[in-house]
Design a protein around this motif. Structure first.
Motif, PDB file in Angstrom:
ATOM      1  N   LEU A 148       0.813  -1.221   0.000  1.00 24.57           N
ATOM      2  CA  LEU A 148       0.000   0.000   0.000  1.00 24.57           C
ATOM      3  C   LEU A 148       0.845   1.269   0.000  1.00 24.57           C
ATOM      4  O   LEU A 148       0.349   2.347  -0.301  1.00 24.57           O
ATOM      5  CB  LEU A 148      -0.895   0.020   1.246  1.00 24.57           C
ATOM      6  CG  LEU A 148      -1.838  -1.156   1.440  1.00 24.57           C
ATOM      7  CD1 LEU A 148      -2.522  -1.059   2.788  1.00 24.57           C
ATOM      8  CD2 LEU A 148      -2.878  -1.170   0.336  1.00 24.57           C
ATOM      9  N   ASP A 149       2.115   1.150   0.358  1.00 23.47           N
ATOM     10  CA  ASP A 149       2.970   2.333   0.448  1.00 23.47           C
ATOM     11  C   ASP A 149       3.158   2.960  -0.932  1.00 23.47           C
ATOM     12  O   ASP A 149       3.234   2.262  -1.940  1.00 23.47           O
ATOM     13  CB  ASP A 149       4.333   1.944   1.013  1.00 23.47           C
ATOM     14  CG  ASP A 149       5.112   3.148   1.485  1.00 23.47           C
ATOM     15  OD1 ASP A 149       5.176   3.349   2.705  1.00 23.47           O
ATOM     16  OD2 ASP A 149       5.638   3.893   0.640  1.00 23.47           O
ATOM     17  N   ASP A 173      -6.053   2.400   1.393  1.00 21.48           N
ATOM     18  CA  ASP A 173      -6.297   0.962   1.560  1.00 21.48           C
ATOM     19  C   ASP A 173      -6.442   0.231   0.238  1.00 21.48           C
ATOM     20  O   ASP A 173      -6.676  -0.972   0.221  1.00 21.48           O
ATOM     21  CB  ASP A 173      -7.556   0.742   2.415  1.00 21.48           C
ATOM     22  CG  ASP A 173      -7.303   1.166   3.844  1.00 21.48           C
ATOM     23  OD1 ASP A 173      -6.125   1.176   4.236  1.00 21.48           O
ATOM     24  OD2 ASP A 173      -8.262   1.507   4.539  1.00 21.48           O
ATOM     25  N   GLN A 174      -6.370   0.962  -0.869  1.00 24.93           N
ATOM     26  CA  GLN A 174      -6.485   0.313  -2.179  1.00 24.93           C
ATOM     27  C   GLN A 174      -5.223   0.501  -3.004  1.00 24.93           C
ATOM     28  O   GLN A 174      -4.415   1.386  -2.742  1.00 24.93           O
ATOM     29  CB  GLN A 174      -7.680   0.898  -2.930  1.00 24.93           C
ATOM     30  CG  GLN A 174      -8.999   0.402  -2.361  1.00 24.93           C
ATOM     31  CD  GLN A 174     -10.144   0.564  -3.327  1.00 24.93           C
ATOM     32  OE1 GLN A 174     -10.103   1.397  -4.208  1.00 24.93           O
ATOM     33  NE2 GLN A 174     -11.178  -0.237  -3.148  1.00 24.93           N
ATOM     34  N   LEU A 175      -5.101  -0.353  -4.011  1.00 24.25           N
ATOM     35  CA  LEU A 175      -3.940  -0.286  -4.908  1.00 24.25           C
ATOM     36  C   LEU A 175      -4.380   0.236  -6.265  1.00 24.25           C
ATOM     37  O   LEU A 175      -5.570   0.276  -6.573  1.00 24.25           O
ATOM     38  CB  LEU A 175      -3.350  -1.686  -5.084  1.00 24.25           C
ATOM     39  CG  LEU A 175      -2.863  -2.388  -3.830  1.00 24.25           C
ATOM     40  CD1 LEU A 175      -2.695  -3.875  -4.089  1.00 24.25           C
ATOM     41  CD2 LEU A 175      -1.552  -1.791  -3.375  1.00 24.25           C
ATOM     42  N   GLU A 176      -3.399   0.618  -7.049  1.00 23.27           N
ATOM     43  CA  GLU A 176      -3.685   1.127  -8.392  1.00 23.27           C
ATOM     44  C   GLU A 176      -3.020   0.199  -9.402  1.00 23.27           C
ATOM     45  O   GLU A 176      -1.843  -0.131  -9.265  1.00 23.27           O
ATOM     46  CB  GLU A 176      -3.094   2.529  -8.495  1.00 23.27           C
ATOM     47  CG  GLU A 176      -3.347   3.228  -9.794  1.00 23.27           C
ATOM     48  CD  GLU A 176      -2.707   4.596  -9.776  1.00 23.27           C
ATOM     49  OE1 GLU A 176      -3.355   5.543  -9.301  1.00 23.27           O
ATOM     50  OE2 GLU A 176      -1.539   4.716 -10.188  1.00 23.27           O
ATOM     51  N   VAL A 212     -11.659  -3.713  -8.546  1.00 19.99           N
ATOM     52  CA  VAL A 212     -12.974  -3.299  -8.047  1.00 19.99           C
ATOM     53  C   VAL A 212     -13.568  -2.155  -8.866  1.00 19.99           C
ATOM     54  O   VAL A 212     -14.768  -1.933  -8.863  1.00 19.99           O
ATOM     55  CB  VAL A 212     -12.929  -2.889  -6.549  1.00 19.99           C
ATOM     56  CG1 VAL A 212     -12.744  -4.095  -5.665  1.00 19.99           C
ATOM     57  CG2 VAL A 212     -11.866  -1.850  -6.283  1.00 19.99           C
ATOM     58  N   GLU A 213     -12.709  -1.433  -9.579  1.00 20.76           N
ATOM     59  CA  GLU A 213     -13.223  -0.324 -10.394  1.00 20.76           C
ATOM     60  C   GLU A 213     -12.215   0.008 -11.484  1.00 20.76           C
ATOM     61  O   GLU A 213     -11.008  -0.045 -11.255  1.00 20.76           O
ATOM     62  CB  GLU A 213     -13.448   0.908  -9.503  1.00 20.76           C
ATOM     63  CG  GLU A 213     -14.319   1.954 -10.154  1.00 20.76           C
ATOM     64  CD  GLU A 213     -14.499   3.184  -9.266  1.00 20.76           C
ATOM     65  OE1 GLU A 213     -14.411   3.052  -8.030  1.00 20.76           O
ATOM     66  OE2 GLU A 213     -14.702   4.268  -9.844  1.00 20.76           O
ATOM     67  N   ASP A 237      -8.727   0.298  -9.931  1.00 21.87           N
ATOM     68  CA  ASP A 237      -8.544   0.197  -8.477  1.00 21.87           C
ATOM     69  C   ASP A 237      -8.543  -1.266  -8.088  1.00 21.87           C
ATOM     70  O   ASP A 237      -9.385  -2.037  -8.537  1.00 21.87           O
ATOM     71  CB  ASP A 237      -9.695   0.899  -7.748  1.00 21.87           C
ATOM     72  CG  ASP A 237      -9.629   2.402  -7.930  1.00 21.87           C
ATOM     73  OD1 ASP A 237      -8.604   2.882  -8.437  1.00 21.87           O
ATOM     74  OD2 ASP A 237     -10.605   3.089  -7.576  1.00 21.87           O
ATOM     75  N   LEU A 238      -7.598  -1.631  -7.248  1.00 19.94           N
ATOM     76  CA  LEU A 238      -7.508  -3.017  -6.776  1.00 19.94           C
ATOM     77  C   LEU A 238      -7.781  -3.075  -5.287  1.00 19.94           C
ATOM     78  O   LEU A 238      -7.275  -2.244  -4.531  1.00 19.94           O
ATOM     79  CB  LEU A 238      -6.110  -3.584  -6.984  1.00 19.94           C
ATOM     80  CG  LEU A 238      -5.564  -3.855  -8.370  1.00 19.94           C
ATOM     81  CD1 LEU A 238      -4.274  -4.634  -8.242  1.00 19.94           C
ATOM     82  CD2 LEU A 238      -6.543  -4.629  -9.187  1.00 19.94           C
ATOM     83  N   ARG A 239      -8.575  -4.073  -4.884  1.00 21.31           N
ATOM     84  CA  ARG A 239      -8.696  -4.352  -3.455  1.00 21.31           C
ATOM     85  C   ARG A 239      -7.630  -5.397  -3.135  1.00 21.31           C
ATOM     86  O   ARG A 239      -7.636  -6.480  -3.745  1.00 21.31           O
ATOM     87  CB  ARG A 239     -10.086  -4.907  -3.128  1.00 21.31           C
ATOM     88  CG  ARG A 239     -10.259  -5.150  -1.626  1.00 21.31           C
ATOM     89  CD  ARG A 239     -11.641  -5.581  -1.240  1.00 21.31           C
ATOM     90  NE  ARG A 239     -12.123  -6.658  -2.077  1.00 21.31           N
ATOM     91  CZ  ARG A 239     -13.292  -6.641  -2.719  1.00 21.31           C
ATOM     92  NH1 ARG A 239     -14.085  -5.610  -2.631  1.00 21.31           N
ATOM     93  NH2 ARG A 239     -13.664  -7.666  -3.473  1.00 21.31           N
ATOM     94  N   PRO A 240      -6.695  -5.086  -2.214  1.00 18.18           N
ATOM     95  CA  PRO A 240      -5.607  -6.035  -1.950  1.00 18.18           C
ATOM     96  C   PRO A 240      -6.133  -7.387  -1.473  1.00 18.18           C
ATOM     97  O   PRO A 240      -7.156  -7.451  -0.783  1.00 18.18           O
ATOM     98  CB  PRO A 240      -4.800  -5.363  -0.838  1.00 18.18           C
ATOM     99  CG  PRO A 240      -5.232  -3.962  -0.823  1.00 18.18           C
ATOM    100  CD  PRO A 240      -6.619  -3.897  -1.352  1.00 18.18           C
ATOM    101  N   ALA A 241      -5.447  -8.443  -1.868  1.00 18.77           N
ATOM    102  CA  ALA A 241      -5.841  -9.790  -1.440  1.00 18.77           C
ATOM    103  C   ALA A 241      -5.648  -9.937   0.072  1.00 18.77           C
ATOM    104  O   ALA A 241      -6.366 -10.664   0.732  1.00 18.77           O
ATOM    105  CB  ALA A 241      -4.996 -10.819  -2.181  1.00 18.77           C
ATOM    106  N   VAL A 242      -4.654  -9.234   0.588  1.00 17.27           N
ATOM    107  CA  VAL A 242      -4.352  -9.323   2.026  1.00 17.27           C
ATOM    108  C   VAL A 242      -5.130  -8.244   2.767  1.00 17.27           C
ATOM    109  O   VAL A 242      -5.203  -7.104   2.313  1.00 17.27           O
ATOM    110  CB  VAL A 242      -2.837  -9.113   2.252  1.00 17.27           C
ATOM    111  CG1 VAL A 242      -2.509  -9.057   3.724  1.00 17.27           C
ATOM    112  CG2 VAL A 242      -2.051 -10.210   1.569  1.00 17.27           C
TER     113      VAL A 242
END
Lengths: 301, 178
Positions: free
Chosen positions: A179-180, A204-207, A242-243, A256-261
């Motif tokens: 996430l950093d 809390d989300q990734l790109e 997710v989007e 947008d990615l919701r992290p698996a962890v």
């Protein structure tokens, strides 16, 4: 002269210390860009002090949380056990058929050789400290250089990629989370094999940035590591789309990615005890890092 | 020397403690104890130069446990400490409410400072409103804890002061006899 020194003493001290801080920032940025570092002893002392204390502070809460988790798990374990027994039998049957097919095609020897190459020893570790500022995403884990951990080792859980070790002391390691904002890894969409870069946003989300032409990405797609960055092995789960943003006419599109962890509930992680080829190039050839306490294979829980 | 080492120890303890607390309490709801210790020191410090050295040491200690670049917290600690010392000369921060408000404001300033530094040195900062929300919650919680932490710092500072003449007498200049 003493009057002058007294008058300019504070501004001078401020100036010198501020300049030193800027210099260390620039130097640290360069070091991070190269994948991290093993801390010198005078910096490692701080981590060495922190880990046992943070372990003690977190122990009562972890204990209560563990008891609750064990109790809830116990309620479901019988039903789950029956279900898994059936599943194991099914998989064993399928596995047998595959092996038969592989023996018939003569590929079994090649696959056995590949398994030796890809099976990476893992070291389980507890998360003992977090950043309180939302601007950074890093955690402190209770395994360090003394256990064979080196800067550049990937960190994962059973769910997927957690991040990368950026600094180590003897008994602790600082891990930069996915996430950093400084984190970027090469990923592919599992379904369509579309490639792109997964970047942290500090939220809390990734790109996920991918090339529009031929880049077939839809909501719900799972993104995994491509192994091309030379840092993470191929096939580790990164997150789920997710989007997808509207294409602005450019070649690149972002999702947008919701992290698996679940980073909010990060307690135990696994440190992969072998660095990727890029990290070994950066640090020189000190060979694969093996540890006696490392468990072989992927985490089972 | 005893005073500096005591306050340094207290500051490091706060950094370690808040890191452990953050694993239990969600980070926006976790007070910035390390920043509060620095504010507490700034409220009582005389002689800016040595105070700046102490602030820089605490900042570097925090950098080592944080995901920030080495020197990022240190630089902001210098500004925060100087700001607190200057504010103490201009404002009355002895009461709980003024101190809580000041600490909360400083936490927001610190957050934006961090954002600016990270944006400058690392890049890729896109400001989002939910960050501001999280930072305001964090500032509020930090502000609420400010009087208690300041009292602990005051007690430690008095205990470790080598010169008994400088110890706080507990007199409140605001309260006057009826």
């Amino acid at each position: 002269m003493p009057d002058l020194l007294k008058r300019i003493g504070a501004p001078l001290t401020f100036g010198v210390l501020a300049l030193l801080a800027v210099i260390t920032m620039v130097s640290d940025r360069r070091s991070l860009a190269e994948g991290g570092r093993d801390l010198p002893w005078w910096q490692a002392v701080m981590l060495e002090i922190a880990v046992p204390i943070q372990d003690i502070v977190a122990a009562p809460v972890d204990g209560v949380r563990g008891l609750y988790h064990d109790y809830v798990s116990l309620l479901e374990v019988r039903e789950q056990n029956d279900r898994l027994q059936v599943r194991i039998a099914e998989l064993e049957e399928a596995n047998l058929q595959y092996r038969e097919a592989l023996v018939a095609s003569g590929h079994l020897q090649q696959i056995a050789a590949m398994r030796d190459e890809f099976e990476i020893p893992m070291l389980p570790s507890e998360v003992v400290g977090l950043d309180v500022k939302p601007w950074f995403r890093s955690v402190l884990v209770d395994r360090g250089a003394g256990h064979g951990v080196r800067a550049g080792n990937p960190v994962i859980t059973a769910e997927g990629v957690v991040g990368l070790v950026t600094a180590t002391s003897r008994h602790a390691a600082k891990t930069m989370l996915l996430l950093d904002r400084q984190s970027a890894i090469d990923g592919i969409v599992q379904r369509s094999r579309a490639r792109g870069i997964v970047r942290g946003r500090g939220t809390d989300q990734l790109e996920f940035e991918f090339v529009v032409r031929g880049g077939d990405v839809v909501v719900g797609d799972v993104v995994i590591t491509s192994g091309l960055g030379g840092v993470y092995p191929k096939g580790l789960r990164i997150g789920e789309v997710v989007e997808i943003s509207d294409p602005a006419g450019g070649l690149l599109q972002t999702a947008d990615l919701r992290p698996a962890v679940d980073f909010g509930r990060l307690e135990q992680v696994f440190l992969m005890m072998r660095r990727g080829p890029t990290m070994d190039l950066l640090y020189g050839d000190d060979g694969p890092i093996e540890s006696a306490s490392a468990t072989s294979g992927r985490p089972s829980s | 020397m005893k005073r500096i080492s005591t306050l340094l120890g207290l500051g490091v303890a706060a950094i370690v403690l808040q890191g452990a607390l953050a694993t239990v309490v969600s980070p926006p709801w976790c007070p910035d104890l390390a920043l509060l210790v620095l504010v507490g020191i700034g409220l009582r410090w005389r002689g800016l130069a040595r105070g700046l050295l102490l602030a820089a040491l605490l900042g570097y200690s925090r950098d080592l446990l944080s995901g920030s670049l080495l020197g990022e917290h240190a630089l902001l600690y210098l500004f925060t400490f100087t700001g607190t010392v200057v504010a103490t000369r201009q404002l009355n921060l002895r009461g709980s409410w003024p101190l809580a408000g000041f600490a909360a404001g400083l936490t927001v300033f610190y957050g934006f400072g961090m954002l600016a530094l990270t944006g400058f040195f690392v890049g890729g900062v896109d400001f989002r409103l939910n960050w501001l929300g999280a930072e305001l919650v964090h500032a509020g919680v930090t502000g609420i804890c400010a009087p208690a932490v300041s009292a602990v710092v005051g007690w430690a500072s008095d205990w470790a002061d080598d010169d008994p003449g400088r110890r706080s007498l507990g007199l409140d200049a605001i309260r006057r006899p009826a």
